[in-house]
Scaffold this motif. Structure first.
Motif, PDB file in Angstrom:
ATOM      1  N   ALA A 131       0.814  -1.217   0.000  1.00  0.00           N
ATOM      2  CA  ALA A 131       0.000   0.000   0.000  1.00  0.00           C
ATOM      3  C   ALA A 131       0.848   1.267   0.000  1.00  0.00           C
ATOM      4  CB  ALA A 131      -0.925   0.016   1.209  1.00  0.00           C
ATOM      5  N   THR A 132       0.294   2.305  -0.623  1.00  0.00           N
ATOM      6  CA  THR A 132       0.800   3.671  -0.560  1.00  0.00           C
ATOM      7  C   THR A 132      -0.283   4.531   0.061  1.00  0.00           C
ATOM      8  OG1 THR A 132       2.208   3.439  -2.513  1.00  0.00           O
ATOM      9  CG2 THR A 132       1.540   5.673  -1.922  1.00  0.00           C
ATOM     10  N   LEU A 133       0.094   5.410   0.988  1.00  0.00           N
ATOM     11  CA  LEU A 133      -0.857   6.302   1.636  1.00  0.00           C
ATOM     12  C   LEU A 133      -0.869   7.656   0.953  1.00  0.00           C
ATOM     13  CD1 LEU A 133      -2.811   7.005   3.968  1.00  0.00           C
ATOM     14  CD2 LEU A 133      -0.800   7.673   5.312  1.00  0.00           C
ATOM     15  N   LEU A 134      -2.062   8.105   0.573  1.00  0.00           N
ATOM     16  CA  LEU A 134      -2.283   9.448   0.052  1.00  0.00           C
ATOM     17  C   LEU A 134      -3.081  10.213   1.092  1.00  0.00           C
ATOM     18  CD1 LEU A 134      -2.335  11.604  -2.249  1.00  0.00           C
ATOM     19  CD2 LEU A 134      -4.413  10.474  -3.091  1.00  0.00           C
ATOM     20  N   THR A 135      -2.573  11.349   1.550  1.00  0.00           N
ATOM     21  CA  THR A 135      -3.212  12.124   2.610  1.00  0.00           C
ATOM     22  C   THR A 135      -3.876  13.365   2.047  1.00  0.00           C
ATOM     23  OG1 THR A 135      -1.609  11.375   4.258  1.00  0.00           O
ATOM     24  CG2 THR A 135      -2.802  13.418   4.745  1.00  0.00           C
ATOM     25  N   TYR A 136      -5.136  13.580   2.426  1.00  0.00           N
ATOM     26  CA  TYR A 136      -5.850  14.822   2.109  1.00  0.00           C
ATOM     27  C   TYR A 136      -5.971  15.630   3.387  1.00  0.00           C
ATOM     28  CZ  TYR A 136      -9.745  17.954   0.998  1.00  0.00           C
ATOM     29  OH  TYR A 136     -10.551  19.066   0.843  1.00  0.00           O
ATOM     30  N   LEU A 171      -5.608   4.851 -14.172  1.00  0.00           N
ATOM     31  CA  LEU A 171      -5.343   4.765 -15.607  1.00  0.00           C
ATOM     32  C   LEU A 171      -4.007   4.107 -15.930  1.00  0.00           C
ATOM     33  CD1 LEU A 171      -6.692   8.258 -16.700  1.00  0.00           C
ATOM     34  CD2 LEU A 171      -7.725   6.032 -17.205  1.00  0.00           C
ATOM     35  N   THR A 172      -3.029   4.238 -15.029  1.00  0.00           N
ATOM     36  CA  THR A 172      -1.689   3.728 -15.333  1.00  0.00           C
ATOM     37  C   THR A 172      -1.213   2.649 -14.375  1.00  0.00           C
ATOM     38  OG1 THR A 172      -0.507   5.340 -13.950  1.00  0.00           O
ATOM     39  CG2 THR A 172      -1.097   6.028 -16.209  1.00  0.00           C
ATOM     40  N   GLY A 173      -1.836   2.538 -13.210  1.00  0.00           N
ATOM     41  CA  GLY A 173      -1.370   1.598 -12.201  1.00  0.00           C
ATOM     42  C   GLY A 173      -0.244   2.145 -11.343  1.00  0.00           C
ATOM     43  N   THR A 174       0.141   3.397 -11.573  1.00  0.00           N
ATOM     44  CA  THR A 174       1.239   3.998 -10.820  1.00  0.00           C
ATOM     45  C   THR A 174       0.697   4.809  -9.651  1.00  0.00           C
ATOM     46  OG1 THR A 174       2.567   4.164 -12.832  1.00  0.00           O
ATOM     47  CG2 THR A 174       3.248   5.506 -10.947  1.00  0.00           C
ATOM     48  N   PRO A 175       0.995   4.412  -8.421  1.00  0.00           N
ATOM     49  CA  PRO A 175       0.512   5.189  -7.270  1.00  0.00           C
ATOM     50  C   PRO A 175       1.322   6.462  -7.101  1.00  0.00           C
ATOM     51  CG  PRO A 175       1.861   3.355  -6.523  1.00  0.00           C
ATOM     52  CD  PRO A 175       1.743   3.216  -8.014  1.00  0.00           C
ATOM     53  N   PRO A 176       0.812   7.409  -6.338  1.00  0.00           N
ATOM     54  CA  PRO A 176       1.592   8.622  -6.068  1.00  0.00           C
ATOM     55  C   PRO A 176       2.834   8.316  -5.244  1.00  0.00           C
ATOM     56  CG  PRO A 176      -0.350   8.548  -4.680  1.00  0.00           C
ATOM     57  CD  PRO A 176      -0.483   7.422  -5.651  1.00  0.00           C
ATOM     58  N   ALA A 177       3.705   9.315  -5.128  1.00  0.00           N
ATOM     59  CA  ALA A 177       4.913   9.140  -4.323  1.00  0.00           C
ATOM     60  C   ALA A 177       4.538   8.837  -2.885  1.00  0.00           C
ATOM     61  CB  ALA A 177       5.761  10.408  -4.387  1.00  0.00           C
ATOM     62  N   PRO A 178       5.340   8.040  -2.201  1.00  0.00           N
ATOM     63  CA  PRO A 178       5.040   7.729  -0.791  1.00  0.00           C
ATOM     64  C   PRO A 178       4.875   8.988   0.049  1.00  0.00           C
ATOM     65  CG  PRO A 178       6.810   6.328  -1.611  1.00  0.00           C
ATOM     66  CD  PRO A 178       6.546   7.351  -2.680  1.00  0.00           C
ATOM     67  N   THR A 198      -6.260  14.007  -9.164  1.00  0.00           N
ATOM     68  CA  THR A 198      -5.229  13.710 -10.155  1.00  0.00           C
ATOM     69  C   THR A 198      -4.443  12.470  -9.769  1.00  0.00           C
ATOM     70  OG1 THR A 198      -5.022  16.030 -10.807  1.00  0.00           O
ATOM     71  CG2 THR A 198      -3.152  14.589 -11.288  1.00  0.00           C
ATOM     72  N   ALA A 199      -4.087  12.365  -8.490  1.00  0.00           N
ATOM     73  CA  ALA A 199      -3.318  11.203  -8.038  1.00  0.00           C
ATOM     74  C   ALA A 199      -4.113   9.912  -8.216  1.00  0.00           C
ATOM     75  CB  ALA A 199      -2.913  11.389  -6.574  1.00  0.00           C
ATOM     76  N   ILE A 200      -5.395   9.933  -7.859  1.00  0.00           N
ATOM     77  CA  ILE A 200      -6.218   8.725  -7.976  1.00  0.00           C
ATOM     78  C   ILE A 200      -6.485   8.388  -9.432  1.00  0.00           C
ATOM     79  CG2 ILE A 200      -8.504   7.757  -7.490  1.00  0.00           C
ATOM     80  CD1 ILE A 200      -8.432   9.244  -4.816  1.00  0.00           C
ATOM     81  N   ASN A 201      -6.804   9.384 -10.242  1.00  0.00           N
ATOM     82  CA  ASN A 201      -7.072   9.121 -11.654  1.00  0.00           C
ATOM     83  C   ASN A 201      -5.842   8.559 -12.360  1.00  0.00           C
ATOM     84  OD1 ASN A 201      -9.677  10.087 -11.339  1.00  0.00           O
ATOM     85  ND2 ASN A 201      -9.155  12.169 -11.977  1.00  0.00           N
ATOM     86  N   THR A 202      -4.686   9.113 -12.046  1.00  0.00           N
ATOM     87  CA  THR A 202      -3.453   8.610 -12.651  1.00  0.00           C
ATOM     88  C   THR A 202      -3.211   7.160 -12.277  1.00  0.00           C
ATOM     89  OG1 THR A 202      -2.458  10.821 -12.659  1.00  0.00           O
ATOM     90  CG2 THR A 202      -0.946   8.952 -12.788  1.00  0.00           C
ATOM     91  N   TYR A 203      -3.447   6.837 -11.021  1.00  0.00           N
ATOM     92  CA  TYR A 203      -3.281   5.454 -10.564  1.00  0.00           C
ATOM     93  C   TYR A 203      -4.250   4.519 -11.283  1.00  0.00           C
ATOM     94  CZ  TYR A 203      -3.902   1.463  -7.382  1.00  0.00           C
ATOM     95  OH  TYR A 203      -4.041   0.196  -6.855  1.00  0.00           O
TER      96      TYR A 203
END
Length: 513
Positions: free
Chosen positions: A472-477, A501-508, A494-499
């Motif tokens: 898991a990667t944590l994305l904080t709002y 569409l590409t499978g790439t999570p945001p930076a840790p 943007t972070a969720i949509n990119t993930y």
């Protein structure tokens, strides 16, 4: 309160996928101690469910939505006994352009929220167009919920009475009445829905999701789950780690916590949300909770609730606004900062003698329609919760012992929320789950999302779940309200949509505002 699929596979391909799928399951019908012959028999009994074809028809008032019914075994431990549940499914096929990425399953949480309603009213038309272009948008009402053999417990008039039960008993007679209301609710569930009541656990719902994944022809599950939907998604990942595609878990629950701890943490979460509301309110002219500071606002709301305990307000209809309904109305508005103006107006009116505004907010929370009918959310919710975990408390004495801790968590809401957590003590079927961390070892990257001032799923839960899931990667709002996706933060979206569409999570440790 707070979620268009590929062609069916050829039979040979389906059988091959089925063998892989069943060997990857880590819990359910066949435990590690089950003899090999029994495991083989269980796999064979499940084969027809995984090979079924769905009969689609137009639904949802047009707009491209289709519906179908999926069959699942009532009891995954005995899939050959012939008892099935019928699960409602809906989809909206990918619109293009671009290569289709498969199915994107959504669940808005609850437990008890209708995923199909969420799809047809929001996700299927309101998710970003570039997501809907590439994915078939899919939803399934979990077993016992909405269109999937819904659990019912009380008649509408009985439910009206239940929602008005005093949740802050001051005397033995009031405690007895509260206990009697919980017992009556539980008896109603057993009488009206006893056949399915013992088979609506999150583990069973997650296994149903895997059936749907396979029937849709998807090799892996792509999923967006909010609130309780995060627990459902994490449970799926732990059961079927090698079937995990792209999972977004927004507003996360912590599966390692006991029911008492969950209730107490959530109580503190609502106090955090109330503090944010009060800070905003006292800066505004005419704030019904004063114009000085949060302490004054807290004192005024607490005193207002205490007055309602003995002097309910008129509402323009036969129901009066007592302390319980007023508390529910305030809590409902704290789920979303967009409801703060409505809450200020409702409190102002109530403090002038008109309880209709807070009653409206409470009815929204309970999913009570204007004609007095209730959706099944408040029946499915305890049915799932009471099956998933042992009860927070077993007796009124247990609740009283916990009151200091709950009042510390929230001087405003602590007592009512502590007594509300007694409901599972009288449930007619025993729990089948226990609190434990979920690891999902071997799963593809999973995205966990947490909101710092989330009232219903405190941010600490997201941090904990992200630390449990091995990929898991944590994305904080950094914001207010329940969940984060689609609520106004371009950074989060943007972070969720990119993930997706590409499978790439945001930076840790990525943080958004």
């Amino acid at each position: 309160m707070d979620i268009s699929r590929s062609p069916f596979r050829a039979i040979g391909a389906a059988l091959a996928a089925l063998a892989l799928l069943l060997s990857g399951c880590t819990s359910g019908a066949a435990s590690p101690r089950t003899p090999a012959s029994a495991k083989a028999a269980a796999r064979a009994a499940l084969t027809p469910y995984y090979l079924q074809k769905l009969a689609w028809h137009e639904c949802g008032g047009g707009a491209g939505f289709e519906c179908a019914t999926l069959k699942a075994p009532l009891d995954y431990a005995r899939p050959a006994d012939g008892r099935d549940v019928s699960l409602a499914v809906s989809r909206k096929k990918a619109t293009g352009p671009g290569e289709r990425l498969g199915s994107l399953m959504v669940n808005p949480g609850g437990p008890g929220g209708s995923a199909i309603d969420y799809l047809q009213s929001y996700a299927g038309i309101g998710y970003p167009s570039r997501i809907r272009a590439r994915y078939d948008m899919v939803a399934m009402d979990p077993r016992g919920v909405a269109a999937s053999e819904p659990i019912t417990c009380l008649g509408d008039k009985q439910m009206d009475a239940f929602t008005q039960t005093d949740l802050t008993p001051d005397a033995p007679a009031e405690t007895r009445r509260l206990v009697a209301s919980y017992k009556n609710f539980a008896r109603g569930c057993a009488t009206r829905s006893g056949g399915i009541l013992g088979h609506v656990s999150t583990v069973e719902a997650a296994r149903d999701m895997d059936l749907l994944r396979a029937v849709l022809g998807d090799r892996k599950l792509t999923y967006v789950g909010a609130s309780y939907g995060t627990f459902l998604g994490a449970t799926y990942a732990d059961l079927f780690p090698h079937r995990v595609g792209r999972l977004v878990l927004d507003g996360a629950l912590d599966p390692a916590l006991s029911s008492e701890r969950i209730n107490r943490d959530q109580t503190a979460g609502f106090e955090t949300a109330f503090t944010a509301f009060a800070k905003d309110c006292v800066r505004r002219a005419g704030c019904p909770l004063g114009t000085r500071d949060v302490a004054q606002a807290r004192e005024r709301l607490t005193a207002f609730f205490a007055r309602l305990d003995t002097h309910p307000l008129p509402t323009g209809e036969p129901r009066r606004l007592g302390e319980s309904l007023a508390t529910t109305g305030v809590l409902a508005a704290l789920y979303d900062e967009g409801a703060w103006p409505q809450l200020r107006t409702a409190l102002r009116s109530a403090m002038r003698g008109d309880g209709s505004g807070l009653l409206t907010l409470a009815d929204l929370y309970y999913e009570r329609d204007a004609d007095g009918s209730y959706a099944n959310l408040m029946y499915a919710n305890p049915a799932v919760n009471c099956l998933d975990l042992p009860p927070a408390f077993r007796t009124p004495t247990d609740v009283r012992a916990s009151l200091p801790a709950f009042r510390k968590a929230s001087p405003v809401f602590g007592e009512a929320l502590a007594w509300a957590a007694l409901n599972c003590a009288y449930w007619p079927v025993p729990p089948t789950g226990t609190p434990h961390p979920l690891r999902a070892k071997g799963a593809a990257p999973i995205l966990v999302v947490g909101t710092t001032r989330d009232p219903a799923t405190p941010y600490t839960w997201a941090r904990s779940l992200a630390s449990q899931l091995t990929s898991a990667t944590l994305l904080t709002y950094d914001g207010d309200g329940h969940t984060a996706y689609g609520r106004g933060s371009a950074c989060v979206d943007t972070a969720i949509n990119t993930y997706l569409l590409t499978g790439t999570p945001p930076a840790p440790q990525k943080r958004c505002t």
